[in-house]
Design a protein around this motif. Sequence first.
Motif, PDB file in Angstrom:
ATOM      1  N   PRO A   1      48.476  28.225  37.407  1.00 41.75           N
ATOM      2  CA  PRO A   1      48.390  28.077  38.909  1.00 41.75           C
ATOM      3  C   PRO A   1      47.763  30.020  39.386  1.00 41.75           C
ATOM      4  O   PRO A   1      48.907  30.405  38.940  1.00 41.75           O
ATOM      5  CB  PRO A   1      49.069  27.552  40.361  1.00 41.75           C
ATOM      6  N   ILE A   2      46.567  30.458  39.524  1.00 48.38           N
ATOM      7  CA  ILE A   2      46.427  31.209  40.212  1.00 48.38           C
ATOM      8  C   ILE A   2      46.457  31.558  41.407  1.00 48.38           C
ATOM      9  O   ILE A   2      45.574  30.618  42.095  1.00 48.38           O
ATOM     10  CB  ILE A   2      45.035  31.204  39.431  1.00 48.38           C
ATOM     11  N   CYS A   3      46.878  32.975  42.177  1.00 54.36           N
ATOM     12  CA  CYS A   3      45.491  33.159  44.039  1.00 54.36           C
ATOM     13  C   CYS A   3      45.211  34.255  43.469  1.00 54.36           C
ATOM     14  O   CYS A   3      44.680  34.929  42.627  1.00 54.36           O
ATOM     15  CB  CYS A   3      47.751  33.833  44.180  1.00 54.36           C
ATOM     16  N   THR A   4      44.970  34.347  45.338  1.00 56.40           N
ATOM     17  CA  THR A   4      44.235  35.415  45.383  1.00 56.40           C
ATOM     18  C   THR A   4      44.483  37.036  44.633  1.00 56.40           C
ATOM     19  O   THR A   4      43.217  37.060  43.680  1.00 56.40           O
ATOM     20  CB  THR A   4      43.622  35.508  46.773  1.00 56.40           C
ATOM     21  N   ASP A   5      45.355  37.122  44.876  1.00 60.49           N
ATOM     22  CA  ASP A   5      45.419  38.404  44.355  1.00 60.49           C
ATOM     23  C   ASP A   5      45.571  38.246  42.701  1.00 60.49           C
ATOM     24  O   ASP A   5      45.190  39.696  42.650  1.00 60.49           O
ATOM     25  CB  ASP A   5      46.981  38.729  44.833  1.00 60.49           C
ATOM     26  N   ASP A   6      45.976  37.131  41.922  1.00 56.81           N
ATOM     27  CA  ASP A   6      46.557  37.492  40.380  1.00 56.81           C
ATOM     28  C   ASP A   6      44.658  37.609  40.448  1.00 56.81           C
ATOM     29  O   ASP A   6      44.563  38.589  39.154  1.00 56.81           O
ATOM     30  CB  ASP A   6      46.518  36.008  40.347  1.00 56.81           C
ATOM     31  N   VAL A   7      43.751  37.213  40.941  1.00 55.18           N
ATOM     32  CA  VAL A   7      42.480  37.597  40.127  1.00 55.18           C
ATOM     33  C   VAL A   7      41.644  38.677  40.650  1.00 55.18           C
ATOM     34  O   VAL A   7      41.648  39.126  39.845  1.00 55.18           O
ATOM     35  CB  VAL A   7      40.990  36.243  41.440  1.00 55.18           C
ATOM     36  N   MET A   8      42.081  39.180  42.173  1.00 55.13           N
ATOM     37  CA  MET A   8      42.008  40.395  42.246  1.00 55.13           C
ATOM     38  C   MET A   8      42.446  41.453  40.939  1.00 55.13           C
ATOM     39  O   MET A   8      41.843  42.197  40.323  1.00 55.13           O
ATOM     40  CB  MET A   8      42.412  40.623  44.185  1.00 55.13           C
ATOM     41  N   GLU A   9      43.370  41.656  40.599  1.00 62.84           N
ATOM     42  CA  GLU A   9      44.004  42.364  39.744  1.00 62.84           C
ATOM     43  C   GLU A   9      43.638  41.876  38.547  1.00 62.84           C
ATOM     44  O   GLU A   9      43.170  43.232  37.877  1.00 62.84           O
ATOM     45  CB  GLU A   9      45.529  42.088  39.814  1.00 62.84           C
ATOM     46  N   ARG A  10      43.242  40.791  38.008  1.00 58.86           N
ATOM     47  CA  ARG A  10      43.269  40.507  36.537  1.00 58.86           C
ATOM     48  C   ARG A  10      41.488  41.047  36.584  1.00 58.86           C
ATOM     49  O   ARG A  10      40.751  41.345  35.253  1.00 58.86           O
ATOM     50  CB  ARG A  10      43.420  39.452  36.280  1.00 58.86           C
ATOM     51  N   LEU A  11      40.478  40.578  37.442  1.00 62.29           N
ATOM     52  CA  LEU A  11      39.149  41.309  37.568  1.00 62.29           C
ATOM     53  C   LEU A  11      38.439  42.115  38.409  1.00 62.29           C
ATOM     54  O   LEU A  11      37.603  42.745  38.094  1.00 62.29           O
ATOM     55  CB  LEU A  11      38.166  39.468  37.618  1.00 62.29           C
ATOM     56  N   LEU A  12      39.734  42.928  38.725  1.00 63.56           N
ATOM     57  CA  LEU A  12      39.125  43.888  39.431  1.00 63.56           C
ATOM     58  C   LEU A  12      37.781  43.716  40.129  1.00 63.56           C
ATOM     59  O   LEU A  12      36.310  44.580  40.548  1.00 63.56           O
ATOM     60  CB  LEU A  12      39.240  44.721  38.459  1.00 63.56           C
ATOM     61  N   VAL A  13      38.388  43.700  41.186  1.00 64.87           N
ATOM     62  CA  VAL A  13      37.634  42.793  41.805  1.00 64.87           C
ATOM     63  C   VAL A  13      38.502  42.794  43.114  1.00 64.87           C
ATOM     64  O   VAL A  13      39.445  42.835  43.790  1.00 64.87           O
ATOM     65  CB  VAL A  13      36.585  41.402  41.997  1.00 64.87           C
ATOM     66  N   SER A  14      37.086  42.909  45.029  1.00 66.26           N
ATOM     67  CA  SER A  14      37.646  43.400  46.361  1.00 66.26           C
ATOM     68  C   SER A  14      38.045  41.499  46.366  1.00 66.26           C
ATOM     69  O   SER A  14      38.015  40.427  45.938  1.00 66.26           O
ATOM     70  CB  SER A  14      36.386  43.382  46.889  1.00 66.26           C
ATOM     71  N   ARG A  15      39.261  41.761  47.780  1.00 67.37           N
ATOM     72  CA  ARG A  15      39.591  40.443  48.101  1.00 67.37           C
ATOM     73  C   ARG A  15      38.069  39.707  48.845  1.00 67.37           C
ATOM     74  O   ARG A  15      39.023  38.071  48.883  1.00 67.37           O
ATOM     75  CB  ARG A  15      40.287  41.109  49.627  1.00 67.37           C
ATOM     76  N   GLY A  16      37.476  40.217  49.048  1.00 67.90           N
ATOM     77  CA  GLY A  16      36.029  39.298  49.861  1.00 67.90           C
ATOM     78  C   GLY A  16      35.539  38.597  49.032  1.00 67.90           C
ATOM     79  O   GLY A  16      35.392  37.568  49.180  1.00 67.90           O
ATOM     80  N   THR A  17      35.213  39.453  47.173  1.00 72.23           N
ATOM     81  CA  THR A  17      35.017  38.490  46.091  1.00 72.23           C
ATOM     82  C   THR A  17      35.954  37.645  45.870  1.00 72.23           C
ATOM     83  O   THR A  17      34.770  36.510  45.696  1.00 72.23           O
ATOM     84  CB  THR A  17      34.251  39.432  45.059  1.00 72.23           C
ATOM     85  N   ALA A  18      37.056  37.601  45.927  1.00 70.88           N
ATOM     86  CA  ALA A  18      37.719  36.759  45.017  1.00 70.88           C
ATOM     87  C   ALA A  18      37.913  36.037  46.368  1.00 70.88           C
ATOM     88  O   ALA A  18      37.459  34.324  45.507  1.00 70.88           O
ATOM     89  CB  ALA A  18      39.084  37.251  44.959  1.00 70.88           C
ATOM     90  N   SER A  19      38.240  35.378  47.127  1.00 67.51           N
ATOM     91  CA  SER A  19      38.095  34.993  48.678  1.00 67.51           C
ATOM     92  C   SER A  19      37.026  33.767  48.187  1.00 67.51           C
ATOM     93  O   SER A  19      36.650  32.514  48.469  1.00 67.51           O
ATOM     94  CB  SER A  19      38.050  35.192  49.604  1.00 67.51           C
ATOM     95  N   THR A  20      35.252  34.143  48.134  1.00 66.31           N
ATOM     96  CA  THR A  20      34.347  34.082  48.495  1.00 66.31           C
ATOM     97  C   THR A  20      34.145  33.031  47.028  1.00 66.31           C
ATOM     98  O   THR A  20      33.646  31.692  47.206  1.00 66.31           O
ATOM     99  CB  THR A  20      32.965  35.132  48.386  1.00 66.31           C
ATOM    100  N   ASN A  21      34.247  33.080  46.428  1.00 67.23           N
ATOM    101  CA  ASN A  21      34.085  32.659  45.137  1.00 67.23           C
ATOM    102  C   ASN A  21      34.857  31.969  44.859  1.00 67.23           C
ATOM    103  O   ASN A  21      34.035  30.448  44.517  1.00 67.23           O
ATOM    104  CB  ASN A  21      33.619  33.975  43.185  1.00 67.23           C
ATOM    105  N   LEU A  22      36.540  31.963  44.923  1.00 69.00           N
ATOM    106  CA  LEU A  22      37.616  30.895  44.969  1.00 69.00           C
ATOM    107  C   LEU A  22      36.945  30.130  45.436  1.00 69.00           C
ATOM    108  O   LEU A  22      36.631  28.302  45.120  1.00 69.00           O
ATOM    109  CB  LEU A  22      38.992  31.145  45.602  1.00 69.00           C
ATOM    110  N   ARG A  23      36.214  30.522  46.492  1.00 67.57           N
ATOM    111  CA  ARG A  23      35.755  28.923  48.018  1.00 67.57           C
ATOM    112  C   ARG A  23      34.554  28.326  46.835  1.00 67.57           C
ATOM    113  O   ARG A  23      34.243  27.084  46.805  1.00 67.57           O
ATOM    114  CB  ARG A  23      35.492  28.921  49.101  1.00 67.57           C
ATOM    115  N   GLY A  24      33.306  29.234  46.741  1.00 64.49           N
ATOM    116  CA  GLY A  24      32.705  28.373  45.897  1.00 64.49           C
ATOM    117  C   GLY A  24      32.983  27.782  44.812  1.00 64.49           C
ATOM    118  O   GLY A  24      32.492  26.305  44.751  1.00 64.49           O
ATOM    119  N   LEU A  25      33.890  28.058  43.975  1.00 62.41           N
ATOM    120  CA  LEU A  25      34.382  27.407  42.979  1.00 62.41           C
ATOM    121  C   LEU A  25      35.188  25.638  43.423  1.00 62.41           C
ATOM    122  O   LEU A  25      34.485  24.811  42.673  1.00 62.41           O
ATOM    123  CB  LEU A  25      35.338  28.171  42.025  1.00 62.41           C
TER     124      LEU A  25
END
Lengths: 190, 190
Positions: free
Chosen positions: B52-76
Amino acid sequence: MPDATTLTNESADPIDASRQMFIRRWGEMGGYWGINRTMAEIHALLFVSNEPICTDDVMERLLVSRGTASTNLRGLVDWGLIERVHLRGDRREYFVCRTNVWEMFETIVQQRRRREVEPIVETIDKCLEMVGASKKGQAAGESENVTKFRTRLEEMQGFLSTFGTIVDMMVTLGPKGLERVSGMMTKMVR
Amino acid sequence: MPDATTLTNESADPIDASRQMFIRRWGEMGGYWGINRTMAEIHALLFVSNEPICTDDVMERLLVSRGTASTNLRGLVDWGLIERVHLRGDRREYFVCRTNVWEMFETIVQQRRRREVEPIVETIDKCLEMVGASKKGQAAGESENVTKFRTRLEEMQGFLSTFGTIVDMMVTLGPKGLERVSGMMTKMVR
DNA sequence: CAATACTTTCAGTAGTTATTGAAAGTTCAG
DNA sequence: CTGAACTTTCAATAACTACTGAAAGTATTG
C-alpha cells in the motif's frame, strides 16, 4: 433561411434542430476521448449532412474561424474519417463523412490501437525484459516482490492481447457476424 | 537509497527502473483517454506497487504537491480503481490498486458507458423522435433527406447497441470464456 | 480537551491547448 | 502571366486545465 436561425445556430425546422442536437452531444463526448470539441462537431456535422460540406459551410454552421475549420477538417482527413470531394463547376473543396459506422469503427480502432495500445504493449515487453534479466541474484525477500510485479505486468499484457484479438474479430465479422457471436455468447452465459 | 536516485526519479535498481518506465508510459497514454497524466501515473504507481502507498509516497515518487496527490487519489477512489486501506499502528491513509485487470476493465467500461455512451444513445433517441414527428407533411425532396438522416442515426444507434452488448458479454465471460469465444470466432472467419 | 498527525480545500499561478484573423501560399481560368 | 478564388499557416491571444502550498478542517492520542 432566416437570419436569426443562422446566427443563433438554432432552427425552427425540426430536422435541423435534430441535427444541431446530435452535433452538440457528439462534440461534447469528443472531449472525453481526447478529441477536441470542434473537431468532433465538424465530424458530426458531416455525419448528419447528406450533401458535401465546404469550409465556409463549417464556418457558418458552427461559428468558427476559417483557420479552425481548415485545421480540423484536415485533422479529420488525416484520421481517415472524412474525405475531400470536388463538385463540378465549383472550385472549392468539399468534404464528406464516411457514413458506414462499421467502417468508422474500424478506422478509429486501428488508429487508436496503433497510437495507444501498441506503445503500452511495447513498454510492458521492455519492462518484463528488464525484470527478467535481473531475476537471478535477488535476495529471497525481493524475489517475491519481483514475482508479483512480473505477474501483474503479464496479466496486463494478456488482457491487452485478448482485448485486441476480440476487437479485431469484431471488425472482421462486422454487424451480421456479430449477431451470431452475440447469440452464442448469450447461450454460454446461461 | 541514494539521494540522487530519489531526486531524479531514476533508479539503478532494474525493478524500480522498470516500474518507472511503466508509470511514465501509462501516464502518457492517460492523456489520450481524457484522464490527466498525473492521475494515470498515480494509478500506475499503485498498480506496480506490492505494498500500500500513502500520500507522502506519491509526493515523493512522482514529485507532485500534497494537493495534487490528494485530489488525484480521491479521483481514483471515485472511479473505483483504487481503495483506501489502513495499516495497523499507522495513522495515515494508504491506498491499494485493484490489481485484477478484468475487474479494472469492468469498472472502467461501466463508468465510461454511463458517462459517454448513454448520453449519446439518449440524444439519438431524442433526435429520432424529433425527426419522426416531422415525417409527414414534408415535401418530396425533403423527405428523401430525412430518410437518409434517420437511417444514419439508426445505424449509429444499432452500432452502439451491438457494441454495448459485446462489451457486456466480455465482462461477463471473463478471460476464460473469451478464449472459447475467440476460438469460435476464428473458425467463423475462416 | 489540547496537542498532534494527518487530509482536504482553494485561491493564485503556471502551463497547456484551441481559436482567431490576417498574411502567405496555391491553383486555376482567361 | 496575372488576378481572382480559394486554402493553409502561424503569431498573438483567449480559454481552459492542472498544480502548488498554505490555510482550514478532521480525526486520533495521551
